[in-house]
Design a protein around this motif. Structure first.
Motif, PDB file in Angstrom:
ATOM      1  N   GLU A 213     104.153 -58.950  82.396  1.00  0.00           N
ATOM      2  CA  GLU A 213     104.734 -58.244  81.252  1.00  0.00           C
ATOM      3  C   GLU A 213     106.253 -58.233  81.316  1.00  0.00           C
ATOM      4  O   GLU A 213     106.933 -58.239  80.295  1.00  0.00           O
ATOM      5  N   LYS A 214     106.806 -58.209  82.537  1.00  0.00           N
ATOM      6  CA  LYS A 214     108.253 -58.094  82.691  1.00  0.00           C
ATOM      7  C   LYS A 214     108.785 -59.237  83.553  1.00  0.00           C
ATOM      8  O   LYS A 214     108.198 -59.569  84.597  1.00  0.00           O
ATOM      9  N   ILE A 215     109.894 -59.812  83.119  1.00  0.00           N
ATOM     10  CA  ILE A 215     110.524 -60.931  83.808  1.00  0.00           C
ATOM     11  C   ILE A 215     112.003 -60.613  83.931  1.00  0.00           C
ATOM     12  O   ILE A 215     112.658 -60.305  82.930  1.00  0.00           O
ATOM     13  N   ALA A 216     112.526 -60.665  85.149  1.00  0.00           N
ATOM     14  CA  ALA A 216     113.953 -60.421  85.386  1.00  0.00           C
ATOM     15  C   ALA A 216     114.555 -61.678  85.999  1.00  0.00           C
ATOM     16  O   ALA A 216     114.044 -62.197  86.997  1.00  0.00           O
ATOM     17  N   ILE A 217     115.642 -62.168  85.412  1.00  0.00           N
ATOM     18  CA  ILE A 217     116.276 -63.410  85.838  1.00  0.00           C
ATOM     19  C   ILE A 217     117.726 -63.124  86.188  1.00  0.00           C
ATOM     20  O   ILE A 217     118.437 -62.470  85.420  1.00  0.00           O
ATOM     21  N   ASN A 218     118.173 -63.634  87.334  1.00  0.00           N
ATOM     22  CA  ASN A 218     119.564 -63.476  87.749  1.00  0.00           C
ATOM     23  C   ASN A 218     120.124 -64.816  88.178  1.00  0.00           C
ATOM     24  O   ASN A 218     119.516 -65.524  88.981  1.00  0.00           O
ATOM     25  N   ASP A 219     121.274 -65.181  87.621  1.00  0.00           N
ATOM     26  CA  ASP A 219     122.034 -66.367  88.020  1.00  0.00           C
ATOM     27  C   ASP A 219     123.307 -65.863  88.676  1.00  0.00           C
ATOM     28  O   ASP A 219     124.177 -65.287  88.009  1.00  0.00           O
ATOM     29  N   ASP A 220     123.431 -66.044  89.999  1.00  0.00           N
ATOM     30  CA  ASP A 220     124.561 -65.437  90.707  1.00  0.00           C
ATOM     31  C   ASP A 220     125.890 -66.124  90.416  1.00  0.00           C
ATOM     32  O   ASP A 220     126.951 -65.519  90.559  1.00  0.00           O
ATOM     33  N   LEU A 221     125.873 -67.377  89.970  1.00  0.00           N
ATOM     34  CA  LEU A 221     127.125 -68.075  89.663  1.00  0.00           C
ATOM     35  C   LEU A 221     127.732 -67.576  88.359  1.00  0.00           C
ATOM     36  O   LEU A 221     128.936 -67.322  88.268  1.00  0.00           O
ATOM     37  N   LYS A 222     126.893 -67.421  87.344  1.00  0.00           N
ATOM     38  CA  LYS A 222     127.372 -66.985  86.029  1.00  0.00           C
ATOM     39  C   LYS A 222     127.400 -65.467  85.891  1.00  0.00           C
ATOM     40  O   LYS A 222     127.787 -64.955  84.845  1.00  0.00           O
ATOM     41  N   GLU A 223     126.978 -64.736  86.959  1.00  0.00           N
ATOM     42  CA  GLU A 223     126.867 -63.283  86.880  1.00  0.00           C
ATOM     43  C   GLU A 223     126.080 -62.892  85.630  1.00  0.00           C
ATOM     44  O   GLU A 223     126.473 -62.030  84.849  1.00  0.00           O
ATOM     45  N   LEU A 224     124.959 -63.555  85.478  1.00  0.00           N
ATOM     46  CA  LEU A 224     124.113 -63.411  84.296  1.00  0.00           C
ATOM     47  C   LEU A 224     122.793 -62.755  84.681  1.00  0.00           C
ATOM     48  O   LEU A 224     122.136 -63.174  85.627  1.00  0.00           O
ATOM     49  N   ASP A 225     122.424 -61.683  83.958  1.00  0.00           N
ATOM     50  CA  ASP A 225     121.138 -61.018  84.144  1.00  0.00           C
ATOM     51  C   ASP A 225     120.391 -61.006  82.819  1.00  0.00           C
ATOM     52  O   ASP A 225     120.950 -60.617  81.780  1.00  0.00           O
ATOM     53  N   ILE A 226     119.138 -61.427  82.863  1.00  0.00           N
ATOM     54  CA  ILE A 226     118.288 -61.447  81.672  1.00  0.00           C
ATOM     55  C   ILE A 226     116.999 -60.703  81.992  1.00  0.00           C
ATOM     56  O   ILE A 226     116.361 -60.974  83.013  1.00  0.00           O
ATOM     57  N   GLU A 227     116.631 -59.773  81.144  1.00  0.00           N
ATOM     58  CA  GLU A 227     115.367 -59.053  81.270  1.00  0.00           C
ATOM     59  C   GLU A 227     114.511 -59.365  80.052  1.00  0.00           C
ATOM     60  O   GLU A 227     114.974 -59.249  78.911  1.00  0.00           O
ATOM     61  N   VAL A 228     113.273 -59.756  80.308  1.00  0.00           N
ATOM     62  CA  VAL A 228     112.332 -60.086  79.240  1.00  0.00           C
ATOM     63  C   VAL A 228     111.102 -59.210  79.398  1.00  0.00           C
ATOM     64  O   VAL A 228     110.555 -59.084  80.498  1.00  0.00           O
ATOM     65  N   GLU A 229     110.666 -58.608  78.306  1.00  0.00           N
ATOM     66  CA  GLU A 229     109.433 -57.822  78.317  1.00  0.00           C
ATOM     67  C   GLU A 229     108.517 -58.332  77.218  1.00  0.00           C
ATOM     68  O   GLU A 229     108.857 -58.273  76.028  1.00  0.00           O
ATOM     69  N   ILE A 230     107.374 -58.856  77.629  1.00  0.00           N
ATOM     70  CA  ILE A 230     106.386 -59.360  76.673  1.00  0.00           C
ATOM     71  C   ILE A 230     105.632 -58.172  76.090  1.00  0.00           C
ATOM     72  O   ILE A 230     104.936 -57.451  76.808  1.00  0.00           O
ATOM     73  N   LYS A 231     105.788 -57.978  74.795  1.00  0.00           N
ATOM     74  CA  LYS A 231     105.199 -56.811  74.133  1.00  0.00           C
ATOM     75  C   LYS A 231     103.808 -57.091  73.565  1.00  0.00           C
ATOM     76  O   LYS A 231     102.946 -56.215  73.560  1.00  0.00           O
ATOM     77  N   ARG A 232     103.630 -58.307  73.050  1.00  0.00           N
ATOM     78  CA  ARG A 232     102.350 -58.615  72.417  1.00  0.00           C
ATOM     79  C   ARG A 232     102.073 -60.104  72.529  1.00  0.00           C
ATOM     80  O   ARG A 232     102.924 -60.919  72.186  1.00  0.00           O
ATOM     81  N   ILE A 233     100.891 -60.445  73.033  1.00  0.00           N
ATOM     82  CA  ILE A 233     100.515 -61.837  73.201  1.00  0.00           C
ATOM     83  C   ILE A 233      99.077 -62.037  72.728  1.00  0.00           C
ATOM     84  O   ILE A 233      98.241 -61.138  72.890  1.00  0.00           O
ATOM     85  N   GLU A 234      98.827 -63.184  72.163  1.00  0.00           N
ATOM     86  CA  GLU A 234      97.499 -63.510  71.641  1.00  0.00           C
ATOM     87  C   GLU A 234      97.024 -64.824  72.234  1.00  0.00           C
ATOM     88  O   GLU A 234      97.726 -65.834  72.180  1.00  0.00           O
ATOM     89  N   SER A 235      95.818 -64.819  72.829  1.00  0.00           N
ATOM     90  CA  SER A 235      95.197 -66.024  73.357  1.00  0.00           C
ATOM     91  C   SER A 235      93.708 -65.753  73.534  1.00  0.00           C
ATOM     92  O   SER A 235      93.350 -64.694  74.062  1.00  0.00           O
ATOM     93  N   PRO A 236      92.833 -66.651  73.090  1.00  0.00           N
ATOM     94  CA  PRO A 236      93.122 -67.945  72.478  1.00  0.00           C
ATOM     95  C   PRO A 236      93.808 -67.795  71.124  1.00  0.00           C
ATOM     96  O   PRO A 236      93.677 -66.763  70.459  1.00  0.00           O
ATOM     97  N   TRP A 237      94.522 -68.846  70.743  1.00  0.00           N
ATOM     98  CA  TRP A 237      95.257 -68.852  69.492  1.00  0.00           C
ATOM     99  C   TRP A 237      95.158 -70.237  68.863  1.00  0.00           C
ATOM    100  O   TRP A 237      95.256 -71.251  69.550  1.00  0.00           O
ATOM    101  N   SER A 238      94.965 -70.282  67.545  1.00  0.00           N
ATOM    102  CA  SER A 238      94.795 -71.572  66.864  1.00  0.00           C
ATOM    103  C   SER A 238      95.510 -71.598  65.522  1.00  0.00           C
ATOM    104  O   SER A 238      95.125 -72.328  64.617  1.00  0.00           O
ATOM    105  N   GLY A 239      96.562 -70.792  65.362  1.00  0.00           N
ATOM    106  CA  GLY A 239      97.276 -70.725  64.094  1.00  0.00           C
ATOM    107  C   GLY A 239      98.238 -71.882  63.889  1.00  0.00           C
ATOM    108  O   GLY A 239      98.288 -72.844  64.659  1.00  0.00           O
ATOM    109  N   SER A 240      99.040 -71.775  62.837  1.00  0.00           N
ATOM    110  CA  SER A 240     100.013 -72.810  62.497  1.00  0.00           C
ATOM    111  C   SER A 240     101.259 -72.681  63.367  1.00  0.00           C
ATOM    112  O   SER A 240     101.738 -71.575  63.634  1.00  0.00           O
ATOM    113  N   MET A 241     101.821 -73.826  63.792  1.00  0.00           N
ATOM    114  CA  MET A 241     103.056 -73.821  64.578  1.00  0.00           C
ATOM    115  C   MET A 241     104.263 -73.510  63.705  1.00  0.00           C
ATOM    116  O   MET A 241     105.276 -73.022  64.199  1.00  0.00           O
ATOM    117  N   GLY A 242     104.179 -73.777  62.388  1.00  0.00           N
ATOM    118  CA  GLY A 242     105.306 -73.556  61.499  1.00  0.00           C
ATOM    119  C   GLY A 242     106.293 -74.716  61.552  1.00  0.00           C
ATOM    120  O   GLY A 242     106.045 -75.750  62.176  1.00  0.00           O
TER     121      GLY A 242
END
Length: 255
Positions: A213-242
């Motif tokens: 559900e939660k992903i934390a990414i750190n790049d020490d060279l760029k002093e970059l922190d990214i936090e991702v939280e997956i709120k809603r996911i569907e699988s199996p899925w067969s809809g349109s890609m758009g």
């Protein structure tokens, strides 16, 4: 904001950058595992999210760099073997960009700059230093060479830790032996990316999929922190890609 969005969007786009790498770390459905397979890396690989078609309807993203914080959200549609459509929006819901990707094609709609960027995964690697063979670990997938994924899980205190050399880059995985999922990845860096640490938590098993559900990414060279939280996911899925859109935009080759 315009400085940080391309960083996040580039990472998201690279999720689908290399079908060859995915096949190296994937167990096909219907494969019968032997009696000791539960103690092998292939059981972790069988839990890779990209073994399934899925639609992440919403993922909240927080980016921090140089004392600036930006909130975004994304949706990701994935269809096997390697097709993905990604849409990234600002915190107030304005679409920042959209991308369509396969194993050999990248098309990015940059709405802020009214550009349609086209290229392939190798061009992304040469320009931005993102290794297509490793980017799936951001979703919690285990990517190793075929010679490794029948090796044993020698667990200590509930976890397995080992370093691999993949596509010339050292990668250390820490695996939760009970859940059979990756919970930490350390990517040894270079002058373009630095060392990247990925922490994966809140492991959820929902029907046929297991994902963090939660992903934390750190790049020490760029002093970059990214936090991702997956709120809603569907699988199996067969809809349109758009569609990626971008009619009338300036076409730019990724070089």
């Amino acid at each position: 904001m315009q400085k940080i969005i391309p960083i996040v969007f580039l990472i998201a786009l690279a999720f689908s950058a290399c079908s060859t790498a995915r096949k190296a770390g994937r167990t096909d459905s219907g494969t019968t595992l032997d009696e000791t397979a539960g103690n092998r890396l292939e059981t972790v690989i069988s839990n890779n999210l990209t073994n399934h078609d899925f639609y992440i309807r919403r993922a909240d993203i927080r980016v921090r760099q140089e004392n600036v914080t930006v909130n975004l959200n994304a949706s990701i549609k994935f269809r096997r073997p390697d097709s993905m459509m990604i849409s990234v929006r600002s915190g107030i819901g304005v679409e920042a960009g959209k991308g369509f990707l396969t194993g050999d094609t990248v098309i990015v709609n940059d709405r802020f700059n009214r550009k349609l960027m086209v290229g392939d995964p190798e061009e992304i690697r040469s320009k931005y230093g993102i290794d297509p063979a490793l980017i799936y670990v951001l979703l919690g997938d285990l990517i190793v060479g075929k010679d490794d994924y029948r090796s044993m899980l020698n667990c200590q205190r509930g976890e397995f830790r080992r370093q691999y050399n993949i596509e010339g880059r050292n990668v250390e995985y820490t695996i939760d032996c009970q859940r059979k999922k990756v919970r930490r990845v350390y990517l040894e860096g270079d002058i373009r990316t630095g060392n990247i640490t990925i922490l994966l938590s809140g492991i959820v098993k929902d029907g046929n999929i297991t994902y963090p559900e939660k992903i934390a990414i750190n790049d020490d060279l760029k002093e970059l922190d990214i936090e991702v939280e997956i709120k809603r996911i569907e699988s199996p899925w067969s809809g349109s890609m758009g569609t990626v859109g971008g009619q009338g935009y300036r076409v730019v080759r990724i070089r």
